[in-house]
Scaffold this active site. Structure first.
Site, PDB file in Angstrom:
ATOM      1  N   LYS A 144       1.653   4.460  -2.507  1.00 40.36           N
ATOM      2  CA  LYS A 144       1.508   5.854  -2.070  1.00 40.36           C
ATOM      3  C   LYS A 144       2.751   6.666  -2.469  1.00 40.36           C
ATOM      4  O   LYS A 144       2.651   7.847  -2.799  1.00 40.36           O
ATOM      5  CB  LYS A 144       1.295   5.952  -0.550  1.00 40.36           C
ATOM      6  CG  LYS A 144      -0.052   5.457  -0.041  1.00 40.36           C
ATOM      7  CD  LYS A 144      -1.253   6.226  -0.559  1.00 40.36           C
ATOM      8  CE  LYS A 144      -1.517   7.529   0.156  1.00 40.36           C
ATOM      9  NZ  LYS A 144      -2.775   8.196  -0.326  1.00 40.36           N
TER      10      LYS A 144
ATOM     11  N   TYR B  32       0.842  -1.198   0.000  1.00 38.63           N
ATOM     12  CA  TYR B  32       0.000   0.000   0.000  1.00 38.63           C
ATOM     13  C   TYR B  32       0.882   1.256   0.000  1.00 38.63           C
ATOM     14  O   TYR B  32       0.717   2.161  -0.818  1.00 38.63           O
ATOM     15  CB  TYR B  32      -0.911  -0.016   1.234  1.00 38.63           C
ATOM     16  CG  TYR B  32      -1.685   1.266   1.441  1.00 38.63           C
ATOM     17  CD1 TYR B  32      -2.849   1.522   0.716  1.00 38.63           C
ATOM     18  CD2 TYR B  32      -1.260   2.222   2.359  1.00 38.63           C
ATOM     19  CE1 TYR B  32      -3.559   2.701   0.904  1.00 38.63           C
ATOM     20  CE2 TYR B  32      -1.964   3.404   2.550  1.00 38.63           C
ATOM     21  CZ  TYR B  32      -3.107   3.636   1.811  1.00 38.63           C
ATOM     22  OH  TYR B  32      -3.807   4.799   1.999  1.00 38.63           O
TER      23      TYR B  32
END
Length: 349
Positions: free
Chosen positions: A152, A148
């Site tokens: 980002k 994740y």
């Protein structure tokens, strides 16, 4: 100033779109923007609430056709759409955080948007090793804590690289850490769920490691300040800003305050950090060995141990100097308001 024309026709400068406006941060963003006199569009995959003052656009963030109508005639875009980090869906993370964001940038340019404010994360510079008062000059993590966060980083890079003052397109990234507050779908509910199962008896490490948790209204305030200061000072474009409560708190003390506030016991036993870390490492090796046979997703991973047992708090000096940021809500008030809002989850003694 208070002429009739002004009241009927909002200046385009005050027109904005919140991408991800149905989410936790997004809804708080919409409320504060409306309170500050903005005209607000929301673009999201679903309509999360009803408000006659908000125009909703439902669609897929990867589709320019879906997105364009929501951005047309808007001066500022807040991009805070994100899949829940706990979903563990790599495809989704990459598609939403990276591909979707590239489409947001392209569509902003097509629609003549002037400012794009991204919700990034302070974790983009965290590698599982202590960070104390970390500034925005620290390099991106070479070994991000999870996939994740890896997406980002890709997302933040592409947004900051798109900053183009010559073409009147300014971008900035806000990096909050540990967002919490009323209506939070992650932190408090997951914590209470764990407590109910009796999983909150142990703390990792000596309990002294300081971490930033940031009240959702302070995060929103940072976003809006960034948008407003970008207009006056184009040099803020292409930069990232840490937004925190500016009150680092021991990780376990924060969790304990939420737990005890809802009548659950605070964790009282300590597991030495290195013991927890190597246990998690062993577990992850075991998972790798048996994964062809049985697929399990362990919650107890070395990186989760690092999140719970290391120092990671960030300096918001840059945001203070550049845009006069100050947290609006103190940690004490923030915890109090959060606990009150989750009254329904409390343990009935």
């Amino acid at each position: 100033q208070g002429t009739a024309t002004h009241t009927c026709d909002p200046s385009p400068a005050k027109k904005c779109t919140v991408i991800g406006g149905s989410g936790f941060l997004g809804q708080h963003m919409v409320e504060q923007l409306l309170a500050r006199g903005y005209t607000v569009n929301v673009f999201d995959i679903r309509q999360g609430f009803d408000n006659p003052r908000v125009q909703f656009f439902v669609g897929d963030l990867c589709s320019q056709q879906d997105l364009y109508p929501a951005l047309k005639g808007v001066s500022t875009v807040f991009h805070c759409a994100s899949p829940p980090p706990s979903s563990n869906n790599k495809e989704l993370f990459y598609r939403v955080n990276f591909i979707g964001t590239k489409n947001v940038i392209e569509t902003c340019k097509e629609a003549g948007v002037q400012k794009l404010i991204l919700t990034s994360s302070a974790s983009v510079i965290f590698e599982g090793i202590d960070i104390k008062n970390g500034t925005e000059d620290l390099p991106y993590a070479m070994k991000p804590i999870d996939y994740y966060t890896e997406t980002k980083i890709l997302q933040e890079r592409v947004v900051l690289d798109a900053n183009d003052p010559e073409k009147n397109f300014l971008t900035t990234a806000i990096r909050p850490h540990g967002i919490f507050g009323p209506r939070d779908p992650q932190l408090v509910p997951i914590l209470i769920e764990a407590a109910k199962k009796g999983k909150m008896k142990f703390m990792i490490g000596n309990g002294e490691n300081l971490v930033d948790f940031t009240f959702v209204e302070n995060v929103v305030h940072g976003h809006i300040l960034a948008a407003e200061h970008l207009s006056q000072d184009a040099t803020l474009g292409g930069k990232a800003f840490h937004i925190t409560n500016d009150e680092p708190i021991p990780f376990w003390a924060f969790l304990s305050r939420i737990l005890t506030g809802l009548n659950y016991d605070a964790p009282k036993y300590h597991i030495p950090y290195w013991v927890a870390y190597y246990l998690a490492l062993l577990l992850s090796l075991l998972v790798m060995v048996i994964s062809p046979v049985i697929h399990i997703q362990p919650t107890f991973t070395p990186m989760r141990v690092a999140l719970a047992g290391t120092f990671h708090y960030y300096s918001c000096e840059r945001a203070k100097k550049a845009m006069g940021y100050r947290p609006l809500v103190t940690m004490d008030d923030a915890v109090e308001r959060t606990v009150q809002s989750f009254h329904h989850l409390r343990k009935v003694k």
